[in-house]
Design a protein around this motif. Sequence first.
Motif, mmCIF file in Angstrom:
data_model
loop_
_atom_site.group_PDB
_atom_site.id
_atom_site.type_symbol
_atom_site.label_atom_id
_atom_site.label_comp_id
_atom_site.label_asym_id
_atom_site.label_seq_id
_atom_site.Cartn_x
_atom_site.Cartn_y
_atom_site.Cartn_z
ATOM 1 N N GLN A 119 25.207 45.315 65.074
ATOM 2 C CA GLN A 119 26.431 45.703 65.757
ATOM 3 C C GLN A 119 26.153 45.695 67.263
ATOM 4 O O GLN A 119 25.348 46.484 67.754
ATOM 5 C CB GLN A 119 26.873 47.103 65.315
ATOM 6 C CG GLN A 119 27.387 47.179 63.892
ATOM 7 C CD GLN A 119 28.709 46.450 63.725
ATOM 8 O OE1 GLN A 119 28.755 45.366 63.170
ATOM 9 N NE2 GLN A 119 29.781 47.038 64.207
ATOM 10 N N GLU A 120 26.791 44.782 67.977
ATOM 11 C CA GLU A 120 26.538 44.630 69.409
ATOM 12 C C GLU A 120 27.844 44.786 70.174
ATOM 13 O O GLU A 120 28.791 44.008 69.960
ATOM 14 C CB GLU A 120 25.900 43.268 69.687
ATOM 15 C CG GLU A 120 24.530 43.125 69.026
ATOM 16 C CD GLU A 120 23.937 41.741 69.184
ATOM 17 O OE1 GLU A 120 24.724 40.774 69.285
ATOM 18 O OE2 GLU A 120 22.707 41.620 69.196
ATOM 19 N N ASP A 121 27.892 45.774 71.054
ATOM 20 C CA ASP A 121 29.137 46.109 71.742
ATOM 21 C C ASP A 121 29.101 45.610 73.185
ATOM 22 O O ASP A 121 28.990 46.382 74.130
ATOM 23 C CB ASP A 121 29.359 47.622 71.695
ATOM 24 C CG ASP A 121 30.757 48.010 72.151
ATOM 25 O OD1 ASP A 121 31.597 47.113 72.354
ATOM 26 O OD2 ASP A 121 31.007 49.225 72.313
ATOM 27 N N TYR A 122 29.167 44.299 73.354
ATOM 28 C CA TYR A 122 29.190 43.728 74.699
ATOM 29 C C TYR A 122 30.424 44.200 75.474
ATOM 30 O O TYR A 122 30.348 44.517 76.666
ATOM 31 C CB TYR A 122 29.178 42.207 74.630
ATOM 32 C CG TYR A 122 27.850 41.618 74.220
ATOM 33 C CD1 TYR A 122 26.864 41.340 75.157
ATOM 34 C CD2 TYR A 122 27.579 41.329 72.880
ATOM 35 C CE1 TYR A 122 25.648 40.797 74.777
ATOM 36 C CE2 TYR A 122 26.373 40.785 72.498
ATOM 37 C CZ TYR A 122 25.408 40.528 73.448
ATOM 38 O OH TYR A 122 24.193 39.990 73.065
ATOM 39 N N ALA A 123 31.549 44.241 74.802
ATOM 40 C CA ALA A 123 32.789 44.631 75.470
ATOM 41 C C ALA A 123 32.723 46.077 75.946
ATOM 42 O O ALA A 123 33.112 46.387 77.085
ATOM 43 C CB ALA A 123 33.970 44.428 74.529
ATOM 44 N N GLY A 124 32.233 46.966 75.090
ATOM 45 C CA GLY A 124 32.128 48.368 75.489
ATOM 46 C C GLY A 124 31.175 48.563 76.653
ATOM 47 O O GLY A 124 31.452 49.332 77.582
ATOM 48 N N ASN A 125 30.036 47.863 76.630
ATOM 49 C CA ASN A 125 29.083 47.967 77.736
ATOM 50 C C ASN A 125 29.669 47.399 79.028
ATOM 51 O O ASN A 125 29.419 47.923 80.120
ATOM 52 C CB ASN A 125 27.788 47.231 77.379
ATOM 53 C CG ASN A 125 26.964 47.976 76.349
ATOM 54 O OD1 ASN A 125 27.136 49.173 76.138
ATOM 55 N ND2 ASN A 125 26.059 47.271 75.687
ATOM 56 N N ARG A 127 32.805 47.435 79.893
ATOM 57 C CA ARG A 127 33.749 48.409 80.434
ATOM 58 C C ARG A 127 33.006 49.554 81.136
ATOM 59 O O ARG A 127 33.458 50.062 82.176
ATOM 60 C CB ARG A 127 34.657 48.928 79.318
ATOM 61 C CG ARG A 127 35.711 47.904 78.881
ATOM 62 C CD ARG A 127 36.724 48.523 77.938
ATOM 63 N NE ARG A 127 36.164 48.720 76.606
ATOM 64 C CZ ARG A 127 36.206 47.827 75.629
ATOM 65 N NH1 ARG A 127 36.786 46.654 75.833
ATOM 66 N NH2 ARG A 127 35.706 48.093 74.444
ATOM 67 N N GLY A 170 28.120 36.689 73.760
ATOM 68 C CA GLY A 170 28.390 38.086 74.107
ATOM 69 C C GLY A 170 28.371 38.309 75.607
ATOM 70 O O GLY A 170 29.197 39.050 76.152
ATOM 71 N N GLU A 173 31.571 37.140 77.181
ATOM 72 C CA GLU A 173 32.607 38.165 77.021
ATOM 73 C C GLU A 173 32.403 39.291 78.029
ATOM 74 O O GLU A 173 33.362 39.781 78.644
ATOM 75 C CB GLU A 173 32.575 38.708 75.592
ATOM 76 C CG GLU A 173 33.588 39.804 75.318
ATOM 77 C CD GLU A 173 33.438 40.418 73.941
ATOM 78 O OE1 GLU A 173 34.378 41.113 73.497
ATOM 79 O OE2 GLU A 173 32.372 40.240 73.312
ATOM 80 N N ALA A 397 23.637 43.880 75.472
ATOM 81 C CA ALA A 397 24.026 44.479 74.199
ATOM 82 C C ALA A 397 23.380 45.836 73.978
ATOM 83 O O ALA A 397 23.656 46.498 72.977
ATOM 84 C CB ALA A 397 23.642 43.542 73.052
ATOM 85 N N GLU A 399 22.730 49.656 74.312
ATOM 86 C CA GLU A 399 23.440 50.882 74.700
ATOM 87 C C GLU A 399 22.654 51.668 75.732
ATOM 88 O O GLU A 399 23.237 52.251 76.666
ATOM 89 C CB GLU A 399 23.684 51.734 73.447
ATOM 90 C CG GLU A 399 24.470 52.996 73.718
ATOM 91 C CD GLU A 399 24.728 53.799 72.444
ATOM 92 O OE1 GLU A 399 25.258 54.922 72.551
ATOM 93 O OE2 GLU A 399 24.387 53.302 71.351
#
Length: 405
Positions: A119-125, A127, A170, A173, A397, A399
Amino acid sequence: MEEKKPAISRRRNTLTAVLFLLFLAAGVLLIGASTLKDGFLRKELSTLRQDLSAIPIFLENGAEAAVNQDLDRSHIFIQLFGGVQRLSGRRVVEDISGGYNVARLSNGTLNFVTLAQQQEDYAGNARKMATLQQSFAEVGIPSVFVLAPQKIQQNTNPLPVGVHNTANEGADEFLDILQQQGTDSIDLRPLYETGGKYASYFFRTDHHWTPEAAFMAWGYLAPTLAQKYQLNTVSAFTAPGYWEKTVKKDFFLGSQGKRVGTFYAGLDDITIFTPKFDTDFTYTCPAYEIDRSGTFEQSVCFPERIQKRDLFGENPYAYYAGGDYPLATIINHKNPDGAKIVLIRESFACALTPFLALSCSELITIDLRYFEADLMQTIQDIQPDLAMTLYNVGSCASEAMFAFD
């Protein structure tokens, strides 16, 4: 007689293990010597022969612990295991820690891979990064995010069948979101994607870029930062002719190579850059009681990291800037009127930091993996002319790299 069976069994197991080890060693030595011609392999084969001749097989007293200690000290198990994997043609070597599986790319270099879906949250990072840069703007501090490349080039798939890496997608994005949020960013990836030399900008056995790649990044960033942020650099300093380059051949076994050994990975050269012009720095890191002053090669570089060739025990990459520190400060005594920069960084910045310091009067580096103070308050107290963040594609990616609060 019954009481002696465990001791006899231990001796038999020890003998079996050692004979198996010697059998593997013989196979690697014979096949490696006859099929692999590289200089580093000849050196490593010679070293392995010496290590094997020193193995203490104390079968008469069952000293299995002594054997195990000696084998571990020589890293023979890693070397032989990697050699067998190479000879058997395996392109993925799984590690006990899933995050450190090693894959052999189609160009012969190594890369860490994860075999399970992540699970990689490129978008959240992204922001979070945009919010931080907006906070800098609110207090009058210019900021920019700089993206360093990863080992896998965009729009290529050098990985073994069934292994995937979507980090470049990623990162695309990530940068798109920064642009949408109206915050500044610089993408360094295109700098390395012409001329067919992409792989040469990374170590064969390590995940980092080479000093040559970092020097190129500085040469690109210097005029860009001058134009956008009034960060001026003596243009001659970024010219290759103003630097002496010494190549230490077959000197470096990187983070990926240490997992699989030299028979699988090979070895890397590392280039030592030394300026041909006068320099004078002070480099301090209170957390590690570092206080160094002097020339470029005495202060912001660490000659002790390359004093000897120790493949498993040393990290020559850390010749540049020493390593990863929570907060460190470099004062450039030759550029007192230059800009003051805060660099939020990870390990890719090690190779860039000494060069970037030449563009500054003061360079303060912060690694959030180890930094425990209030980031925003610390940077406000410093009042830099520019707050820069430099992460490589893979770090976008993570956190931990975006724990700004």
